[in-house]
Design a protein around this motif. Structure first.
Motif, PDB file in Angstrom:
ATOM      1  N   GLY A  16       0.828  -1.203   0.000  1.00 16.66           N
ATOM      2  CA  GLY A  16       0.000   0.000   0.000  1.00 16.66           C
ATOM      3  C   GLY A  16       0.857   1.245   0.000  1.00 16.66           C
ATOM      4  O   GLY A  16       2.088   1.177   0.085  1.00 16.66           O
ATOM      5  N   THR A  17       0.192   2.389  -0.087  1.00 18.93           N
ATOM      6  CA  THR A  17       0.900   3.657  -0.076  1.00 18.93           C
ATOM      7  C   THR A  17       0.165   4.631   0.830  1.00 18.93           C
ATOM      8  O   THR A  17      -1.045   4.849   0.676  1.00 18.93           O
ATOM      9  CB  THR A  17       1.080   4.218  -1.501  1.00 18.93           C
ATOM     10  N   LEU A  18       0.879   5.165   1.805  1.00 16.55           N
ATOM     11  CA  LEU A  18       0.311   6.017   2.839  1.00 16.55           C
ATOM     12  C   LEU A  18       0.917   7.410   2.712  1.00 16.55           C
ATOM     13  O   LEU A  18       2.146   7.561   2.711  1.00 16.55           O
ATOM     14  CB  LEU A  18       0.597   5.439   4.223  1.00 16.55           C
ATOM     15  N   ILE A  19       0.051   8.413   2.628  1.00 19.43           N
ATOM     16  CA  ILE A  19       0.495   9.783   2.358  1.00 19.43           C
ATOM     17  C   ILE A  19      -0.091  10.712   3.402  1.00 19.43           C
ATOM     18  O   ILE A  19      -1.314  10.789   3.566  1.00 19.43           O
ATOM     19  CB  ILE A  19       0.039  10.238   0.952  1.00 19.43           C
ATOM     20  N   ASN A  20       0.772  11.424   4.104  1.00 17.57           N
ATOM     21  CA  ASN A  20       0.324  12.461   5.016  1.00 17.57           C
ATOM     22  C   ASN A  20       0.574  13.827   4.382  1.00 17.57           C
ATOM     23  O   ASN A  20       1.671  14.085   3.860  1.00 17.57           O
ATOM     24  CB  ASN A  20       1.067  12.370   6.351  1.00 17.57           C
ATOM     25  N   ILE A  21      -0.447  14.689   4.431  1.00 12.53           N
ATOM     26  CA  ILE A  21      -0.252  16.054   3.961  1.00 12.53           C
ATOM     27  C   ILE A  21       0.471  16.814   5.063  1.00 12.53           C
ATOM     28  O   ILE A  21      -0.093  17.102   6.115  1.00 12.53           O
ATOM     29  CB  ILE A  21      -1.589  16.734   3.603  1.00 12.53           C
ATOM     30  N   SER A  22       1.712  17.123   4.813  1.00 13.61           N
ATOM     31  CA  SER A  22       2.545  17.840   5.759  1.00 13.61           C
ATOM     32  C   SER A  22       2.551  19.321   5.372  1.00 13.61           C
ATOM     33  O   SER A  22       1.494  19.888   5.111  1.00 13.61           O
ATOM     34  CB  SER A  22       3.955  17.231   5.766  1.00 13.61           C
ATOM     35  N   SER A  23       3.682  19.942   5.302  1.00 10.55           N
ATOM     36  CA  SER A  23       3.763  21.369   4.991  1.00 10.55           C
ATOM     37  C   SER A  23       5.208  21.741   4.715  1.00 10.55           C
ATOM     38  O   SER A  23       6.132  21.087   5.211  1.00 10.55           O
ATOM     39  CB  SER A  23       3.237  22.194   6.172  1.00 10.55           C
ATOM     40  N   GLN A  24       5.397  22.827   3.988  1.00 11.85           N
ATOM     41  CA  GLN A  24       6.741  23.369   3.858  1.00 11.85           C
ATOM     42  C   GLN A  24       7.294  23.744   5.240  1.00 11.85           C
ATOM     43  O   GLN A  24       8.511  23.779   5.450  1.00 11.85           O
ATOM     44  CB  GLN A  24       6.746  24.591   2.958  1.00 11.85           C
ATOM     45  N   MET A  25       6.384  24.004   6.200  1.00 11.15           N
ATOM     46  CA  MET A  25       6.809  24.349   7.550  1.00 11.15           C
ATOM     47  C   MET A  25       7.414  23.151   8.281  1.00 11.15           C
ATOM     48  O   MET A  25       7.880  23.270   9.401  1.00 11.15           O
ATOM     49  CB  MET A  25       5.632  24.905   8.354  1.00 11.15           C
ATOM     50  N   ALA A  26       7.425  21.982   7.627  1.00 14.73           N
ATOM     51  CA  ALA A  26       8.152  20.842   8.166  1.00 14.73           C
ATOM     52  C   ALA A  26       9.647  20.966   7.902  1.00 14.73           C
ATOM     53  O   ALA A  26      10.436  20.183   8.444  1.00 14.73           O
ATOM     54  CB  ALA A  26       7.635  19.548   7.550  1.00 14.73           C
ATOM     55  N   LYS A  27      10.028  21.929   7.069  1.00 16.26           N
ATOM     56  CA  LYS A  27      11.426  22.115   6.693  1.00 16.26           C
ATOM     57  C   LYS A  27      11.996  23.446   7.163  1.00 16.26           C
ATOM     58  O   LYS A  27      13.210  23.626   7.197  1.00 16.26           O
ATOM     59  CB  LYS A  27      11.560  22.016   5.165  1.00 16.26           C
ATOM     60  N   VAL A  28      11.132  24.386   7.491  1.00 16.18           N
ATOM     61  CA  VAL A  28      11.553  25.723   7.890  1.00 16.18           C
ATOM     62  C   VAL A  28      10.727  26.167   9.093  1.00 16.18           C
ATOM     63  O   VAL A  28       9.902  25.421   9.609  1.00 16.18           O
ATOM     64  CB  VAL A  28      11.372  26.740   6.734  1.00 16.18           C
ATOM     65  N   GLY A  29      10.928  27.404   9.521  1.00 13.79           N
ATOM     66  CA  GLY A  29      10.077  27.996  10.539  1.00 13.79           C
ATOM     67  C   GLY A  29       9.224  29.084   9.904  1.00 13.79           C
ATOM     68  O   GLY A  29       9.382  29.408   8.735  1.00 13.79           O
ATOM     69  N   GLY A  30       8.322  29.649  10.690  1.00 11.63           N
ATOM     70  CA  GLY A  30       7.462  30.692  10.152  1.00 11.63           C
ATOM     71  C   GLY A  30       6.926  31.587  11.247  1.00 11.63           C
ATOM     72  O   GLY A  30       6.809  31.185  12.405  1.00 11.63           O
ATOM     73  N   ILE A  31       6.593  32.797  10.866  1.00  9.72           N
ATOM     74  CA  ILE A  31       6.049  33.767  11.810  1.00  9.72           C
ATOM     75  C   ILE A  31       4.757  33.237  12.421  1.00  9.72           C
ATOM     76  O   ILE A  31       3.856  32.794  11.702  1.00  9.72           O
ATOM     77  CB  ILE A  31       5.782  35.103  11.083  1.00  9.72           C
ATOM     78  N   ASP A  32       4.673  33.269  13.745  1.00  6.44           N
ATOM     79  CA  ASP A  32       3.475  32.841  14.489  1.00  6.44           C
ATOM     80  C   ASP A  32       3.154  31.363  14.303  1.00  6.44           C
ATOM     81  O   ASP A  32       2.025  30.940  14.557  1.00  6.44           O
ATOM     82  CB  ASP A  32       2.247  33.670  14.075  1.00  6.44           C
ATOM     83  N   ARG A  33       4.124  30.567  13.894  1.00 11.28           N
ATOM     84  CA  ARG A  33       3.838  29.176  13.542  1.00 11.28           C
ATOM     85  C   ARG A  33       4.729  28.172  14.277  1.00 11.28           C
ATOM     86  O   ARG A  33       5.008  27.093  13.764  1.00 11.28           O
ATOM     87  CB  ARG A  33       3.963  28.990  12.021  1.00 11.28           C
ATOM     88  N   ALA A  34       5.159  28.506  15.473  1.00 15.13           N
ATOM     89  CA  ALA A  34       6.054  27.604  16.199  1.00 15.13           C
ATOM     90  C   ALA A  34       5.405  26.253  16.470  1.00 15.13           C
ATOM     91  O   ALA A  34       6.022  25.202  16.261  1.00 15.13           O
ATOM     92  CB  ALA A  34       6.503  28.252  17.509  1.00 15.13           C
ATOM     93  N   VAL A  35       4.170  26.257  16.934  1.00 13.68           N
ATOM     94  CA  VAL A  35       3.492  24.991  17.238  1.00 13.68           C
ATOM     95  C   VAL A  35       3.184  24.222  15.957  1.00 13.68           C
ATOM     96  O   VAL A  35       3.459  23.017  15.861  1.00 13.68           O
ATOM     97  CB  VAL A  35       2.194  25.247  18.029  1.00 13.68           C
ATOM     98  N   TYR A  36       2.631  24.913  14.973  1.00 12.41           N
ATOM     99  CA  TYR A  36       2.291  24.251  13.707  1.00 12.41           C
ATOM    100  C   TYR A  36       3.538  23.637  13.064  1.00 12.41           C
ATOM    101  O   TYR A  36       3.536  22.470  12.644  1.00 12.41           O
ATOM    102  CB  TYR A  36       1.643  25.252  12.762  1.00 12.41           C
ATOM    103  N   ALA A  37       4.636  24.414  13.008  1.00  6.34           N
ATOM    104  CA  ALA A  37       5.867  23.908  12.409  1.00  6.34           C
ATOM    105  C   ALA A  37       6.397  22.708  13.188  1.00  6.34           C
ATOM    106  O   ALA A  37       6.882  21.731  12.602  1.00  6.34           O
ATOM    107  CB  ALA A  37       6.916  25.010  12.347  1.00  6.34           C
TER     108      ALA A  37
END
Length: 254
Positions: A139-160
């Motif tokens: 099978g193939t399992l895909i999670n929608i992650s984010s570019q914020m998995a590779k960097v940081g972002g303003i107001d996004r410490a928890v999300y990242a």
């Protein structure tokens, strides 16, 4: 000379589960998989939205059915997947963001975001994998992650932080289950126009920050994700596992 043949992008005969399918990226992924021939189970908390989606997909000649599901409820999720599976394909687009400066983060917001984005995603992926393992199926399992998995972002410490965690368990699961023919990957989009992101685009200074970071000069649309999810779900990506497919317009190229 025998010419090589491009592997098929078709998903005929495959059963797919798309969580977080009631809107945005999840909805687009459900449509993309169904267009490629998969029988798609769309799952989310909003039952009316799911029923509307199934109705529209059915009218378009696609195979789809609804399954009410709250991914944050691990016990109910495991029971639902065990009852309705096994699924050949998983796309988990269920996610939550509560943006705030790091010094203003509340424990309640942290727990809510981590509970869905990490704990919920982890146990949903495990539940689908368990069904495949018990059935002896690949099978193939895909999670929608984010570019914020590779960097940081303003107001996004928890999300990242949560998306970095998703990348970590994806790699570990890919290592464990590869010998069983189960592939585990993520898709990492940049900012995509959805109901959840409108709060960002409504703020001129945030929109300017986003547009300056995206090297291709435009904010993403859900259609930008559709081809990628079919690729990762199909035999066209048969040797791809434990990795992140960046759809970020060059944001992380710096």
């Amino acid at each position: 000379m025998t010419l090589p043949k491009t592997p098929s992008f078709r998903l005929d005969g495959k059963r797919a589960l798309v969580a977080g399918a009631s809107s945005g990226i999840g909805l687009a992924c459900a449509v993309a998989l169904a267009e490629a021939g998969a029988d798609v189970t769309v799952a989310a908390r909003r039952v009316e939205a799911l029923e509307e989606l199934v109705n529209e997909m059915s009218k378009a000649g696609m195979n789809a059915q609804a399954m009410p599901l709250d991914v944050a409820d691990v016990t109910a999720t495991q029971a639902a997947v065990a009852t309705h599976g096994p699924f050949d394909i998983l796309v988990n687009s269920a996610g939550l963001a509560r943006h705030a400066p790091a010094v203003d983060t509340t424990e309640e917001d942290f727990d809510a975001v981590a509970g869905l984005n990490v704990k919920g995603a982890y146990f949903l992926t495990r539940a689908v994998a368990r069904g495949l393992l018990d059935a002896g199926k690949p099978g193939t399992l895909i999670n929608i992650s984010s570019q914020m998995a590779k960097v940081g972002g303003i107001d996004r410490a928890v999300y990242a932080a949560t998306k970095h965690a998703v990348e970590g368990f994806t790699k570990s699961m890919a290592i464990e289950w590869g010998k069983h023919g189960i592939r585990v990957n993520t898709i990492c989009p940049t900012f995509i126009v959805t109901p959840l992101t409108r709060q960002t685009f409504d703020r001129p200074e945030r929109r300017a920050w986003v547009e300056e970071k995206i090297k291709l000069g435009r904010i993403g649309e859900v259609e930008d994700i559709m081809g990628a999810v079919v690729f990762l779900a199909s035999d066209a990506s048969a040797l791809v596992t434990g990795t992140a497919l960046m759809i970020d317009g060059g944001w992380t190229a710096d």
